[in-house]
Design a protein around this motif. Structure first.
Motif, short mmCIF file in Angstrom:
data_model
loop_
_atom_site.label_atom_id
_atom_site.label_comp_id
_atom_site.label_asym_id
_atom_site.label_seq_id
_atom_site.Cartn_x
_atom_site.Cartn_y
_atom_site.Cartn_z
N SER A 18 0.83 -1.20 0.00
CA SER A 18 0.00 0.00 0.00
C SER A 18 0.87 1.26 0.00
CB SER A 18 -0.97 0.01 1.18
OG SER A 18 -0.28 0.09 2.39
N LEU A 19 2.01 1.23 0.66
CA LEU A 19 2.92 2.37 0.61
C LEU A 19 3.49 2.55 -0.79
CD1 LEU A 19 4.86 2.04 3.97
CD2 LEU A 19 3.21 3.80 3.34
N ARG A 20 3.80 1.45 -1.44
CA ARG A 20 4.34 1.51 -2.80
C ARG A 20 3.29 2.09 -3.74
NH1 ARG A 20 6.96 -1.57 -7.30
NH2 ARG A 20 5.29 -3.04 -7.70
N ILE A 21 2.05 1.68 -3.60
CA ILE A 21 0.97 2.22 -4.42
C ILE A 21 0.83 3.71 -4.17
CG2 ILE A 21 -1.53 2.25 -4.78
CD1 ILE A 21 -1.47 -0.75 -4.02
N ARG A 22 0.90 4.08 -2.93
CA ARG A 22 0.68 5.47 -2.57
C ARG A 22 1.73 6.40 -3.15
NH1 ARG A 22 0.15 7.93 3.48
NH2 ARG A 22 -0.51 9.97 2.80
N TRP A 23 2.97 5.97 -3.20
CA TRP A 23 4.05 6.86 -3.60
C TRP A 23 4.63 6.60 -4.98
CZ3 TRP A 23 4.19 11.06 -1.01
CH2 TRP A 23 3.76 11.06 0.31
N GLU A 24 4.21 5.57 -5.68
CA GLU A 24 4.89 5.20 -6.91
C GLU A 24 4.85 6.25 -8.01
OE1 GLU A 24 1.37 2.65 -9.10
OE2 GLU A 24 3.18 1.66 -8.42
N LEU A 54 -8.71 3.01 -7.34
CA LEU A 54 -8.90 1.74 -8.02
C LEU A 54 -7.69 0.82 -7.84
CD1 LEU A 54 -10.82 0.05 -9.71
CD2 LEU A 54 -9.79 1.04 -11.75
N LYS A 55 -6.49 1.37 -7.93
CA LYS A 55 -5.29 0.53 -7.75
C LYS A 55 -5.25 -0.11 -6.37
CE LYS A 55 -2.08 3.47 -9.25
NZ LYS A 55 -0.76 4.01 -9.63
N CYS A 56 -5.58 0.66 -5.35
CA CYS A 56 -5.58 0.08 -3.99
C CYS A 56 -6.56 -1.08 -3.90
CB CYS A 56 -5.93 1.15 -2.96
SG CYS A 56 -4.59 2.29 -2.63
N SER A 57 -7.74 -0.91 -4.44
CA SER A 57 -8.75 -1.96 -4.38
C SER A 57 -8.31 -3.20 -5.14
CB SER A 57 -10.07 -1.47 -4.98
OG SER A 57 -10.53 -0.34 -4.30
N VAL A 58 -7.83 -3.02 -6.35
CA VAL A 58 -7.46 -4.15 -7.20
C VAL A 58 -6.21 -4.86 -6.66
CG1 VAL A 58 -6.63 -4.73 -9.52
CG2 VAL A 58 -8.58 -3.21 -9.24
N VAL A 59 -5.21 -4.10 -6.26
CA VAL A 59 -3.97 -4.71 -5.76
C VAL A 59 -4.23 -5.45 -4.45
CG1 VAL A 59 -1.67 -4.20 -4.85
CG2 VAL A 59 -2.41 -3.20 -7.01
N ARG A 76 -2.01 -3.90 -11.07
CA ARG A 76 -1.76 -2.48 -10.79
C ARG A 76 -1.80 -1.68 -12.09
NH1 ARG A 76 2.77 -2.95 -8.75
NH2 ARG A 76 2.28 -2.81 -6.55
N ARG A 77 -1.13 -2.17 -13.12
CA ARG A 77 -1.11 -1.46 -14.41
C ARG A 77 -2.52 -1.42 -15.02
NH1 ARG A 77 3.52 -4.62 -15.47
NH2 ARG A 77 2.31 -5.77 -17.01
N TYR A 78 -3.23 -2.54 -14.94
CA TYR A 78 -4.60 -2.60 -15.44
C TYR A 78 -5.47 -1.53 -14.75
CZ TYR A 78 -9.46 -4.21 -15.34
OH TYR A 78 -10.82 -4.26 -15.38
N ALA A 79 -5.42 -1.48 -13.45
CA ALA A 79 -6.24 -0.53 -12.70
C ALA A 79 -5.86 0.91 -13.04
CB ALA A 79 -6.09 -0.78 -11.19
N HIS A 80 -4.58 1.16 -13.21
CA HIS A 80 -4.12 2.51 -13.57
C HIS A 80 -4.74 2.95 -14.89
CE1 HIS A 80 -1.40 5.90 -14.13
NE2 HIS A 80 -1.17 5.44 -15.34
N HIS A 81 -4.64 2.11 -15.90
CA HIS A 81 -5.16 2.47 -17.22
C HIS A 81 -6.68 2.55 -17.25
CE1 HIS A 81 -1.23 2.54 -18.98
NE2 HIS A 81 -0.98 1.34 -18.51
N PHE A 86 -11.62 5.75 -17.39
CA PHE A 86 -12.86 6.14 -16.72
C PHE A 86 -12.94 7.66 -16.60
CE2 PHE A 86 -14.72 7.74 -12.84
CZ PHE A 86 -16.04 7.34 -12.97
N GLN A 87 -11.84 8.29 -16.19
CA GLN A 87 -11.85 9.74 -15.96
C GLN A 87 -12.09 10.49 -17.27
OE1 GLN A 87 -11.46 10.96 -12.60
NE2 GLN A 87 -12.58 12.50 -13.72
N VAL A 88 -11.46 10.08 -18.35
CA VAL A 88 -11.65 10.72 -19.64
C VAL A 88 -13.10 10.56 -20.11
CG1 VAL A 88 -11.02 10.67 -22.09
CG2 VAL A 88 -9.23 10.55 -20.34
N VAL A 89 -13.62 9.35 -20.02
CA VAL A 89 -15.01 9.10 -20.42
C VAL A 89 -15.97 9.92 -19.55
CG1 VAL A 89 -16.84 7.34 -20.51
CG2 VAL A 89 -14.55 6.84 -21.42
N ASP A 90 -15.72 9.98 -18.26
CA ASP A 90 -16.57 10.77 -17.35
C ASP A 90 -16.56 12.24 -17.74
OD1 ASP A 90 -18.24 10.87 -14.90
OD2 ASP A 90 -16.57 12.09 -14.15
N ASP A 91 -15.38 12.77 -18.08
CA ASP A 91 -15.28 14.17 -18.50
C ASP A 91 -16.05 14.42 -19.80
OD1 ASP A 91 -13.68 14.61 -16.30
OD2 ASP A 91 -11.82 14.89 -17.44
N ILE A 92 -15.95 13.50 -20.74
CA ILE A 92 -16.67 13.64 -22.01
C ILE A 92 -18.17 13.55 -21.78
CG2 ILE A 92 -17.15 12.54 -24.24
CD1 ILE A 92 -14.12 11.71 -24.22
#
Length: 122
Positions: A18-24, A54-59, A76-81, A86-92
């Motif tokens: 969780s620390l690695r996720i937080r600071w990576e 999302l990364k925290c939940s998935v990892v 982790r990479r999957y959740a990141h992308h 999601f954010q781009v689609v939400d903005d559109i």
């Protein structure tokens, strides 16, 4: 009843992960210019907001499920992308759909002058 295979889950591993996720991805904020935010800063915000959640939940699920280091990294990479997509689609959708279609107030980000991908890519 265990949800993960015996020995697959360790609190020590979960804490370090969780620390690695937080600071990576915390390397580069570039800030505001003339009261507006640039694309690099918006990316930084979304990495540390939507993506982190999302990364925290998935990892955590991958760790508890006994996933290998490779599997944890892939999730982790999957959740990141997925989170950035999601954010781009939400903005559109916020500018392209009505409040009725969205089930929430449309154009709320625009009226609040929030930084969005649609605003920056105009």
């Amino acid at each position: 009843m265990l949800l993960a295979p015996e020995g697959a889950f360790s609190t020590k591993h979960l804490k370090s992960e969780s620390l690695r996720i937080r600071w990576e991805d915390g390397s580069g904020k570039s800030g505001r210019r003339n009261g507006s935010i640039d694309l690099k800063s918006l990316y930084w915000i979304h990495v540390h907001k939507t993506s982190m959640l999302l990364k925290c939940s998935v990892v955590c699920g991958a760790i508890i499920g006994g996933g290998s280091e490779e599997r944890i990294e892939r999730t982790r990479r999957y959740a990141h992308h997925v989170s950035l997509l999601f954010q781009v689609v939400d903005d559109i959708r916020d500018v392209a759909r009505s409040s009725e279609e969205l089930g929430k107030t449309a154009r709320k980000d625009l009226s609040a002058d929030n930084a969005t991908y649609t605003k920056l890519m105009q």
